[in-house]
Design an enzyme around this catalytic site. Structure first.
Site, mmCIF file in Angstrom:
data_model
loop_
_atom_site.group_PDB
_atom_site.id
_atom_site.type_symbol
_atom_site.label_atom_id
_atom_site.label_comp_id
_atom_site.label_asym_id
_atom_site.label_seq_id
_atom_site.Cartn_x
_atom_site.Cartn_y
_atom_site.Cartn_z
ATOM 1 N N GLU A 131 -34.515 13.268 17.153
ATOM 2 C CA GLU A 131 -33.267 12.485 17.115
ATOM 3 C C GLU A 131 -33.562 11.004 16.933
ATOM 4 O OE1 GLU A 131 -29.833 10.856 20.051
ATOM 5 O OE2 GLU A 131 -30.465 12.914 20.479
ATOM 6 N N CYS A 198 -24.755 11.424 25.550
ATOM 7 C CA CYS A 198 -23.774 12.514 25.429
ATOM 8 C C CYS A 198 -23.243 12.895 26.803
ATOM 9 C CB CYS A 198 -24.432 13.722 24.752
ATOM 10 S SG CYS A 198 -23.350 15.162 24.690
ATOM 11 N N SER A 226 -38.917 20.106 25.249
ATOM 12 C CA SER A 226 -37.560 19.619 25.452
ATOM 13 C C SER A 226 -37.513 18.330 26.269
ATOM 14 C CB SER A 226 -36.704 20.689 26.148
ATOM 15 O OG SER A 226 -35.448 20.154 26.493
ATOM 16 N N SER A 227 -37.035 17.262 25.634
ATOM 17 C CA SER A 227 -36.886 15.960 26.288
ATOM 18 C C SER A 227 -35.816 16.060 27.384
ATOM 19 C CB SER A 227 -36.489 14.931 25.229
ATOM 20 O OG SER A 227 -36.166 13.710 25.800
ATOM 21 N N SER A 270 -31.268 23.096 25.718
ATOM 22 C CA SER A 270 -31.949 23.871 24.675
ATOM 23 C C SER A 270 -32.407 25.238 25.185
ATOM 24 C CB SER A 270 -33.154 23.074 24.156
ATOM 25 O OG SER A 270 -33.983 22.683 25.240
#
EC number: 1.17.7.4
Length: 289
Positions: A131, A198, A226-227, A270
Site C-alpha cells: 500500500e 481506515c 500482515s502489517s 487478512s
C-alpha cells in the site's frame, strides 16, 4: 468444559472481501488470471486461490507479460503499474480498496498543489509495504515514509509538512506523530495532517481488546507478512499476556490448553474466517483427546 469462541469482528475487511470475490468471479470463467503480489497477506488463502488457478506474479514478471488479465489487489498500485499495463495491452481487474484509492488521490493532489520543494509529503507507514509503495508512487517517489513516532524527529521542521497515514496503522501512534510535529514545526512553516486510517480497522481495536481480555488464552491467527496482523496482535498482548500468534493449526501448542476455562480465537483483516474455524475444530479435537 472449556469455552472456545471465535471473535465475530475478526476476519477479512471489505476491501479484501471484494478483491477475493473479483478473483473467484474471473477464475470461474475458466480464463487465466494473474495477481500482482499476494492477493492477501495470508499464505493459506493464497494457496486456496492458487488451487483455483490464480497465478501470483511479482513486478518484474508483470513487466514481461502481454495481452493477459491481471488483478490488482486491495493494497493499490503506483501510476507506473497502470502505464505498463497500457503499453503491454494488459487488462486490469482493479480491486484497489476504495479507501486506499481515495487516499492515493488526496496524496497526489497535495503533492501537485504548490511548489513541491517547499513542503514534505510524509506518510506514516511500513517501508516497502504494498500500500505504501502505491502511495509514494503518487508523489514521483518523493514522499518521506516514517515507520515509528520517533522517526518524526528526522523531518525538516523548516519546511511545511503534509502528513498522511497508511490505512492500517495505529491511530494512537499517528496522534503521537501529530503532537511531535506540532511542537517542533517552525512558525514560518505550515503543518496539515490527514487521519487516513481506515475506520473499519481502527474500530476493531477497542472491540478486540475487550475480546482478548475476556478469555484466559488467545490464539491470534495471522500471516507473518500482515502489517495489520502485527498491530492487532500487539493490542491483544497488551490486555492478555497469554496471547499467541499462529499461522495455522500446526502452530497450536497443546500444553497451552491445560488449566484454562476459556479460549478466544481472533485474527487480522487478512485472516480468512474458514481458517479461524479450522483452528476452532482443531482445539476442540485436542481438548477431547
Amino acid at each position: 468444559m472449556i469455552k472456545i469462541e471465535i471473535d465475530k469482528g475478526s476476519g477479512f475487511c471489505f476491501g479484501v472481501v471484494t478483491a477475493i470475490h473479483k478473483a473467484e468471479e474471473e477464475l470461474a470463467k475458466g480464463e487465466t488470471l494473474y495477481c500482482l503480489g499476494d492477493i492477501v497477506h495470508n499464505n493459506r488463502e493464497v494457496e486456496r486461490l492458487k488451487a483455483m488457478g490464480l497465478i501470483t506474479i511479482n513486478h518484474e514478471e508483470f513487466k514481461r507479460l502481454k495481452n493477459v488479465k491481471v488483478l490488482l489487489r486491495a493494497h493499490g498500485e503506483p501510476p507506473e503499474t497502470y502505464e505498463t499495463a497500457r503499453k503491454n495491452n494488459i487488462e486490469i481487474i482493479d480491486a484497489t480498496c476504495p479507501v486506499v484509492l481515495q487516499l492515493q488521490k488526496r496524496i497526489k493532489q497535495s503533492f501537485l498543489n504548490g511548489e513541491p520543494q517547499d513542503k514534505q509529503i510524509v506518510i506514516y507507514g511500513k517501508n516497502g509495504h504494498a500500500e505504501v509503495l502505491g502511495l509514494v508512487g503518487q508523489t514521483d517517489r518523493k514522499a518521506i515514509v516514517i515507520e515509528k513516532a520517533e522517526e518524526a524527529r528526522l523531518l525538516d521542521f523548516n519546511k511545511s509538512i503534509r502528513l498522511f497515514s497508511q490505512t492500517t496503522k495505529s491511530l494512537d501512534e499517528f496522534q503521537e506523530i501529530v503532537s511531535y510535529i506540532k511542537e517542533h514545526i517552525s512558525p514560518e512553516s505550515t503543518f496539515e495532517y490527514y487521519d487516513t486510517i481506515c475506520r473499519q480497522v481502527a474500530n476493531r481495536m477497542p472491540k478486540l481488546r475487550e475480546f482478548a481480555s475476556s478469555h484466559d488464552l488467545i490464539f491470534f491467527v495471522s500471516g507473518k507478512k500482515s502489517s495489520n496482523g502485527k498491530i492487532l496482535f500487539d493490542e491483544c498482548l497488551k490486555v492478555n499476556p497469554n496471547s499467541h500468534l499462529i499461522d495455522g493449526e500446526e502452530d497450536i501448542n497443546p500444553a497451552l490448553l491445560c488449566n484454562i476455562s476459556s479460549i478466544g480465537i481472533c485474527g487480522a483483516t487478512s485472516t480468512p474466517k474458514w481458517l479461524m474455524e479450522q483452528i476452532y475444530h482443531r482445539i476442540r479435537a485436542l481438548i477431547n483427546e
